[in-house]
Design an enzyme around this catalytic site. Sequence first.
Site, PDB file in Angstrom:
ATOM      1  N   GLY A  69       0.816  -1.206   0.000  1.00 41.86           N
ATOM      2  CA  GLY A  69       0.000   0.000   0.000  1.00 41.86           C
ATOM      3  C   GLY A  69       0.848   1.254   0.000  1.00 41.86           C
ATOM      4  O   GLY A  69       0.497   2.252  -0.638  1.00 41.86           O
ATOM      5  N   ALA A 195      -3.633  -4.557   1.182  1.00 41.92           N
ATOM      6  CA  ALA A 195      -4.390  -5.775   1.450  1.00 41.92           C
ATOM      7  C   ALA A 195      -4.279  -6.261   2.884  1.00 41.92           C
ATOM      8  O   ALA A 195      -5.232  -6.847   3.418  1.00 41.92           O
ATOM      9  CB  ALA A 195      -3.929  -6.891   0.501  1.00 41.92           C
ATOM     10  N   CYS A 322       6.361   7.707  24.024  1.00 44.79           N
ATOM     11  CA  CYS A 322       7.250   6.732  24.642  1.00 44.79           C
ATOM     12  C   CYS A 322       7.142   5.357  24.007  1.00 44.79           C
ATOM     13  O   CYS A 322       7.872   4.438  24.375  1.00 44.79           O
ATOM     14  CB  CYS A 322       6.955   6.634  26.135  1.00 44.79           C
ATOM     15  SG  CYS A 322       5.214   6.421  26.504  1.00 44.79           S
TER      16      CYS A 322
END
Length: 483
Positions: A69, A195, A322
Amino acid sequence: MPYFDAASAAPLHPVAREALLASLDEGWADPARLYREGRRARLLLDAAREAAAEAVGCRPDELVFTPSGTQAVHTGVSGALAARRRAGRRLLYSAVEHSSVLHAAEVHEAAGGSSAELAVDRTGRVAPGEVAAALGPDTALVALQSANHEVGTAQPVEEVAALCREAGVPLLVDAAQSLPWGPVPGAWSLLAASAHKWGGPPGVGLLAVRKGTRFAPQGPRDERESGRSAGFENIPAVVAAAAALRALRAGAETGDEAARLRRLVDRIRTRVPQLVPDVEVVGDPVRRLPHLVTFSCLYVDGEALLHELDRAGFSVSSGSSCTSSTLTPSHVLRAMGVLSEGNVRVSLPYGTAEADVERFLEVLPRVVGAVRERLGVPAAGAGEAAGAGETTEAAGAGDAARPGDATESAGLVVDSLGKRCPVPVIELAKVIGEVPVGGTVTVLSDDEAARQDIPAWCTMRDQEYVGERAAERGAAYVVRRRA
């Protein structure tokens, strides 16, 4: 062990697993070849493309598969900007976009282009009016996610797409989080997705470029995927990804699974503030993804909280500073101006059991309480509720200068240099009751998260955040007591 981090990567969908195994036997050959094995592979690839295009709402010849992606976003951004270089070189994107868009913007700026962030409100939503005001003759591309990956807020894609079309500017939509739940509405120009966000295997992305959109792929090209994504297609993974998307969308169209997960998320949104004191639930309560909820807990170390939840059997994620390698809060939470400390994102995968959610709600108060106790937070809410004229013991704030000494004109000063959030906020909360109404507390801190969390604390506690000023080290954050 309940897995509540589907927004990062959803477990492989059972349908995807079956499709993957079956296509390993049938889809290994080169789909560009004319012999039997190649033709079989081509049929599988074409069928997967048709299924994915139907889910996206585009033509099959407008959609290509990419190795991820992120690669789909980078290819979409670079190709659209290159094709519109004569029209302009300005990229607009929302301040809460996925990091892939931010990284693409950095590359664009390094190459001589310009970019600008679109501000969001406290829910993480872009106002269409902000987009309309930012659109100009030099705007080459607008990037807007369909829904946020950290807080779940849905963006006004349809309205923004209409504005972009009127201005003649293409709109790229990152639909990675929303695509399993329905097609992205509006006249968008480009769309990217991944996906592994919907239960497909990792290593498969998709990029849709609608006809009429000017597009010039950058980098080395070959004959595959219309020249927009080079390299041999991973057909078994592509087939599995399309199968998972089709299966999820079938459930989404009936509304059963989406409605069920929304009810579970609604329960978390409602119950967490009731069960845990000093919690801020963030994101739009209505216009949002059905499976995702984010909340932040005052006076809590996010990394410790995630470790304790993991020990209790729950896998969640966080945008707290953190818990990241950079020790800075999530850019999404920062853009929204909400609390980042003790941040928890719960994103429920397909098939999450209601019993697992109920057990999470049972475990969370105990876990948060234990982390706060280790940090020395008094159970009554850190002592900041002391009334005018009353004082509290500033436990853990031993470096604070008391009113009446040489710092009296500046109010109370708390030295939190070298301490990580939530400690500066805890020390502020412990001493705010020691100054009269109208008096100030100045917190010295060199932790970047304090710049976000101290103003957020003021909003939650109805105190006045006066502002930030320079200090010899770090910064000085000034808070005025209202009540």
